[in-house]
Design a protein around this motif. Structure first.
Motif, mmCIF file in Angstrom:
data_model
loop_
_atom_site.group_PDB
_atom_site.id
_atom_site.type_symbol
_atom_site.label_atom_id
_atom_site.label_comp_id
_atom_site.label_asym_id
_atom_site.label_seq_id
_atom_site.Cartn_x
_atom_site.Cartn_y
_atom_site.Cartn_z
ATOM 1 N N ILE A 197 0.906 -1.095 -0.083
ATOM 2 C CA ILE A 197 -0.088 0.147 -0.007
ATOM 3 C C ILE A 197 0.902 1.346 -0.173
ATOM 4 C CG2 ILE A 197 -1.586 1.537 1.214
ATOM 5 C CD1 ILE A 197 -2.806 -1.131 2.413
ATOM 6 N N LEU A 198 1.915 1.150 0.831
ATOM 7 C CA LEU A 198 2.708 2.393 1.068
ATOM 8 C C LEU A 198 3.387 2.600 -0.442
ATOM 9 C CD1 LEU A 198 4.328 1.840 4.461
ATOM 10 C CD2 LEU A 198 3.037 3.702 3.615
ATOM 11 N N VAL A 199 3.803 1.780 -1.237
ATOM 12 C CA VAL A 199 4.646 1.910 -2.201
ATOM 13 C C VAL A 199 3.808 2.288 -3.548
ATOM 14 C CG1 VAL A 199 5.852 0.707 -4.115
ATOM 15 C CG2 VAL A 199 6.431 0.168 -1.826
ATOM 16 N N THR A 288 -1.657 4.312 14.919
ATOM 17 C CA THR A 288 -2.234 5.784 14.718
ATOM 18 C C THR A 288 -1.826 5.882 13.252
ATOM 19 O OG1 THR A 288 -2.109 6.464 16.633
ATOM 20 C CG2 THR A 288 -2.397 8.061 14.751
ATOM 21 N N ALA A 289 -0.517 5.528 12.975
ATOM 22 C CA ALA A 289 0.181 5.730 11.757
ATOM 23 C C ALA A 289 -0.524 4.900 10.516
ATOM 24 C CB ALA A 289 1.416 5.789 11.495
ATOM 25 N N VAL A 293 -2.734 5.681 7.219
ATOM 26 C CA VAL A 293 -2.274 4.983 5.845
ATOM 27 C C VAL A 293 -3.539 3.826 5.163
ATOM 28 C CG1 VAL A 293 -0.731 3.472 4.526
ATOM 29 C CG2 VAL A 293 0.015 5.215 6.273
ATOM 30 N N ILE A 294 -4.038 3.345 5.858
ATOM 31 C CA ILE A 294 -4.981 2.282 5.399
ATOM 32 C C ILE A 294 -6.517 2.886 5.711
ATOM 33 C CG2 ILE A 294 -5.644 -0.024 5.500
ATOM 34 C CD1 ILE A 294 -3.307 -0.762 6.760
ATOM 35 N N ASP A 295 -7.028 3.372 4.809
ATOM 36 C CA ASP A 295 -8.340 4.137 5.057
ATOM 37 C C ASP A 295 -9.315 3.214 4.664
ATOM 38 O OD1 ASP A 295 -10.048 6.226 5.515
ATOM 39 O OD2 ASP A 295 -9.967 7.138 3.422
ATOM 40 N N ASN A 296 -9.415 2.004 5.491
ATOM 41 C CA ASN A 296 -10.449 0.913 5.225
ATOM 42 C C ASN A 296 -10.630 0.447 6.518
ATOM 43 O OD1 ASN A 296 -11.305 -1.560 4.922
ATOM 44 N ND2 ASN A 296 -11.415 -1.196 2.496
ATOM 45 N N SER A 297 -11.833 0.522 6.966
ATOM 46 C CA SER A 297 -12.116 -0.068 8.600
ATOM 47 C C SER A 297 -11.819 -1.478 8.565
ATOM 48 C CB SER A 297 -13.585 0.551 8.951
ATOM 49 O OG SER A 297 -14.670 -0.233 7.959
ATOM 50 N N TYR A 298 -12.241 -2.325 7.337
ATOM 51 C CA TYR A 298 -12.336 -3.664 7.667
ATOM 52 C C TYR A 298 -10.519 -4.449 7.415
ATOM 53 C CZ TYR A 298 -16.936 -3.894 6.691
ATOM 54 O OH TYR A 298 -18.371 -3.801 7.026
ATOM 55 N N VAL A 299 -9.769 -3.538 6.620
ATOM 56 C CA VAL A 299 -8.374 -3.910 6.692
ATOM 57 C C VAL A 299 -7.548 -3.296 7.742
ATOM 58 C CG1 VAL A 299 -6.128 -3.222 5.353
ATOM 59 C CG2 VAL A 299 -8.531 -3.556 4.139
ATOM 60 N N THR A 300 -8.082 -2.164 8.538
ATOM 61 C CA THR A 300 -7.506 -1.689 9.792
ATOM 62 C C THR A 300 -7.711 -2.575 10.920
ATOM 63 O OG1 THR A 300 -7.815 0.522 9.183
ATOM 64 C CG2 THR A 300 -7.513 0.372 11.481
ATOM 65 N N LEU A 301 -9.207 -2.982 10.855
ATOM 66 C CA LEU A 301 -9.389 -3.918 11.870
ATOM 67 C C LEU A 301 -8.519 -5.396 11.656
ATOM 68 C CD1 LEU A 301 -11.560 -5.020 13.803
ATOM 69 C CD2 LEU A 301 -12.668 -6.420 11.960
ATOM 70 N N GLY A 302 -7.981 -5.845 10.486
ATOM 71 C CA GLY A 302 -7.183 -6.921 10.448
ATOM 72 C C GLY A 302 -5.663 -6.571 10.939
ATOM 73 N N VAL A 303 -5.256 -5.282 10.394
ATOM 74 C CA VAL A 303 -4.029 -4.976 10.752
ATOM 75 C C VAL A 303 -3.779 -4.724 12.252
ATOM 76 C CG1 VAL A 303 -2.075 -3.167 10.617
ATOM 77 C CG2 VAL A 303 -3.414 -4.060 8.461
ATOM 78 N N SER A 304 -5.052 -4.287 12.708
ATOM 79 C CA SER A 304 -4.998 -4.028 14.465
ATOM 80 C C SER A 304 -4.549 -5.481 15.130
ATOM 81 C CB SER A 304 -6.106 -3.450 14.774
ATOM 82 O OG SER A 304 -5.940 -1.955 14.302
ATOM 83 N N ALA A 305 -5.315 -6.412 14.366
ATOM 84 C CA ALA A 305 -5.400 -7.760 14.976
ATOM 85 C C ALA A 305 -4.010 -8.432 14.852
ATOM 86 C CB ALA A 305 -6.348 -8.596 14.612
#
Length: 463
Positions: A197-199, A288-289, A293-305
């Motif tokens: 995503i960053l790249v 927080t960062a 970067v990931i403006d998607n609640s479902y993806v944020t949920l996975g990454v946070s897990a």
């Protein structure tokens, strides 16, 4: 000659009746970790949010201090040093089955070990708290999404996550094996996703804010080598705690490879992702960062897990076992009691103060400061074991309260203090300065000072 330890639990009970079970020498039948789980253990330890924060620390006031090439080279040099020291310092634990707090007695004495072991235990407890607070932040992000904002309390999540880790750590390396193996796969996949995503989405910002800047090849460059190294300075100090659990029959060279490869892949990669994320967002707090970067609640949920899982995996390896052994040594508490005390102390370490945006440089300073003492300690252990004792040691003597290692070895303490004093001359290079100075001072003191010292017995300076 060092005696091989082939004891069953019953024999160890007879030989060391007054020693807490977790501190007794491990024999071949006590080794619970195979080659593959050992590799994954270090992958899981490398991909954590604390390490990502270190990568992000190259960004100060929204601007990167090193460019991409300087960052990667600093990381490579630090990982090379880390792996080399690991391979050297793990040998006594691997060969003789003793934990770090017993290894320390060789150089600092039975009573002196209490003081020197705290210099490893206290930073581990603080890191335990820092990692758990970051993991608690990620758990809070999960709860915000799942409750649609009805729940938002990092403190509660922090306490809950710490309690879970306490319970898991009751089972020692039995639980570490499967946690690290699963976590390393899942976390690396998630970080590859973040990297992609960053790249793809922030390529221009990365080029402008990180790739094309001049950076520095001066003191900041070498300072960050010490920062990247300093995070592992505490871990490779107690390498014996890990190698004593590894199956027998593995050569020194292969064990060195088993450190370099997973640490290079995981730690190097997570430092880079941390630097990239901070360069794009200007924020050094990983959860927080990543949410920015990931403006998607479902993806944020996975990454946070995955962040929560990474927190547990890292603490299980690096930040729970070492202070637990220290507490067992000092208080004579059984393993599970000591583990619980360690977790409670981590809760009271005020980790939220160290991960604030305004305190990111304070975290660097904290690492460099305790590295000033850890550099000399590992130098003393290596010089003592390899140069002065030629790897010949009667392990049973380390457990005798009135044996040849009783009391304090003043030579070791003086060498540690002198090394740390020189290290504080330039705190940015604290670890390497302390290491070099203590490596020179300790054998000189051992040869010429305190002529009647019992710690000369069994060394090249014995008369």
């Amino acid at each position: 000659m060092a005696k091989d330890i082939h004891n069953s639990e019953e024999v160890n009970e007879q030989r060391f009746p007054n020693v807490e079970k977790s501190l007794r020498p491990n024999g071949p039948n006590d080794r619970k970790v195979g080659k593959i789980p050992y590799l994954f253990m270090w992958v899981g330890d490398g991909v954590n949010m604390g390490n990502m924060t270190l990568g992000a620390s190259i960004v100060v006031a929204g601007a990167a201090t090193l460019n991409i090439f300087q960052t990667l080279l600093a990381a490579f040099i630090s990982i090379l040093i880390i792996s080399t020291v690991f391979a050297l310092n793990d040998r006594m634990g691997y060969k003789d089955g003793v934990p770090y707090v017993i290894q320390l007695r060789m150089s600092f004495g039975v009573k002196g070990t209490v003081i020197s072991s705290l210099l490893r235990g206290v930073p581990a407890i603080i890191w335990y708290g820092i990692q758990s607070w970051i993991g608690g932040s990620a758990l809070n992000e999960i709860m915000i999404i799942l409750t649609d904002g009805a729940f938002d309390n990092i403190a509660i999540c922090f306490v809950l996550l710490t309690l879970v880790q306490i319970v898991l750590s009751w089972y020692g390396f039995h639980s570490i094996k499967w946690i690290e193996t699963v976590a390393s796969f899942v976390i690396m996949i998630s970080m590859v996703y973040v990297f992609t995503i960053l790249v793809t989405s922030y390529g221009d910002e990365l080029v402008t804010n990180w790739v094309q800047i001049d950076g520095s090849w001066g003191l900041p460059f070498f300072g960050y080598i010490m920062v990247f190294l300093g995070n592992y300075a505490a871990i490779f100090l107690n390498a014996s705690d890990y190698s004593r659990e590894l199956e027998t029959g593995i050569s020194d060279g292969k064990r060195g490879f088993m450190y370099f490869t997973p640490i290079f892949i995981s730690y190097g990669f997570i430092l880079m992702v941390g630097a990239m994320t901070a360069s794009v967002t200007g924020v050094t707090n990983p959860p927080t960062a990543l949410a920015m970067v990931i403006d998607n609640s479902y993806v944020t949920l996975g990454v946070s897990a995955f962040i929560v899982m990474a927190t547990i995996a890292t603490n299980m390896v690096a930040n729970i076992i070492p202070p637990t052994y220290v507490i067992s040594l000092i208080t004579k508490a059984r393993y599970r009691v000591a583990v619980t005390i360690t977790g409670l102390l981590a809760m009271g370490a005020f980790p939220w103060m160290l991960v604030q945006e305004s305190n990111s440089q304070g975290l660097d300073l904290f690492i460099k400061t305790y590295s000033a003492f850890l550099g000399p300690i590992v130098a003393i252990l290596l010089v003592d074991y390899y140069l002065m004792r030629k790897q010949k040691l009667n392990v049973a003597n380390l457990y005798k309260q009135d044996g040849p290692f009783a009391g304090y070895n003043l030579n070791a303490f003086l060498a540690m203090i002198i090394g740390a004093a020189f290290a504080f001359i330039n705190v940015d290079l604290a670890w390497i300065i302390g290491f070099v100075v203590a490596s020179i001072v300790y054998p000189l003191l051992s040869k010429y000072a305190f002529q009647g010292s019992r710690f000369k017995e069994g060394t090249i300076f014995e008369k």
